[in-house]
Scaffold this active site. Sequence first.
Site, mmCIF file in Angstrom:
data_model
loop_
_atom_site.group_PDB
_atom_site.id
_atom_site.type_symbol
_atom_site.label_atom_id
_atom_site.label_comp_id
_atom_site.label_asym_id
_atom_site.label_seq_id
_atom_site.Cartn_x
_atom_site.Cartn_y
_atom_site.Cartn_z
ATOM 1 N N HIS A 90 0.849 -1.194 0.000
ATOM 2 C CA HIS A 90 0.000 0.000 0.000
ATOM 3 C C HIS A 90 0.888 1.249 0.000
ATOM 4 O O HIS A 90 1.939 1.262 0.638
ATOM 5 C CB HIS A 90 -0.910 -0.018 1.240
ATOM 6 C CG HIS A 90 -2.037 0.960 1.124
ATOM 7 N ND1 HIS A 90 -1.857 2.307 1.294
ATOM 8 C CD2 HIS A 90 -3.354 0.775 0.845
ATOM 9 C CE1 HIS A 90 -3.027 2.917 1.121
ATOM 10 N NE2 HIS A 90 -3.947 2.012 0.837
ATOM 11 N N GLU A 108 -4.197 1.860 -7.085
ATOM 12 C CA GLU A 108 -4.605 2.957 -6.199
ATOM 13 C C GLU A 108 -3.718 4.169 -6.461
ATOM 14 O O GLU A 108 -2.634 4.294 -5.865
ATOM 15 C CB GLU A 108 -4.446 2.554 -4.728
ATOM 16 C CG GLU A 108 -5.346 1.427 -4.284
ATOM 17 C CD GLU A 108 -5.668 1.516 -2.793
ATOM 18 O OE1 GLU A 108 -6.843 1.383 -2.450
ATOM 19 O OE2 GLU A 108 -4.746 1.737 -1.986
#
Length: 220
Positions: A99, A148
């Site tokens: 992430h 993302e």
Amino acid sequence: MDKLFIVANLKSYKTETEARVWLEVFKKINENPQVFTQKEILICPSFTLLSLFSNFFKENNLPVKVGAQNVSPFEEGAYTGEVNAGQIKEFGDYVIIGHSERRSNFKESDDVLLNKVKISLEHGLTPVYCVQDKDTLVPENVSILAYEPIFAIGSGNPDTPENADEVAKSFVDKNKIVLYGGSVNPENIRSFTQKENIKGVLVGGASLDGQEFIKIIQNA
Ligand code: 13P
């Protein structure tokens, strides 16, 4: 029709008390069990809550999977503060790796992420590997990616479904399943999931409210 992945990343939110409230609200999804058809629902809470979530879903017969948001790059051992893949596997089947919040705040490098992927796969965990753009390096054995873009995370400013689909396509061409993440909410989810190359979503802020997350699943 392919299965859609709806993944909640609860990030570093929720005490046990707050998580119990979330679960009681979320349990009402069982009044409408057809929403689970063709969907893989996955919740990724903090390590401290993995056991609570996994036991709750089992006890309430909810077809919902549990995953972690991080994993140690090492096997069990003298690594103070780390949670290893074998420990996660007791409660969950998935783990989010790479992430952008971990890459930037915890300086996780491609080498460290590669170790995390390797060790997760060895323990039977499926990585959901986050990429920030088309050029992000992806370890070979990863099958599920989440695109993302950094500007879209927590900003209320999602990528356009068209651009997200185009980025997804570049990875689909390499045989990956691609999810989109970044300011997904109940109103915009469909614009992403109806795109040819996007097979689901990774949701942050809008998953923190159990009712809102049910709406996301219903609208997907
Ligand atoms: P938001 O949905 O809050 O933009 O967060 C996205 C995300 O980082 C999920 O991993």
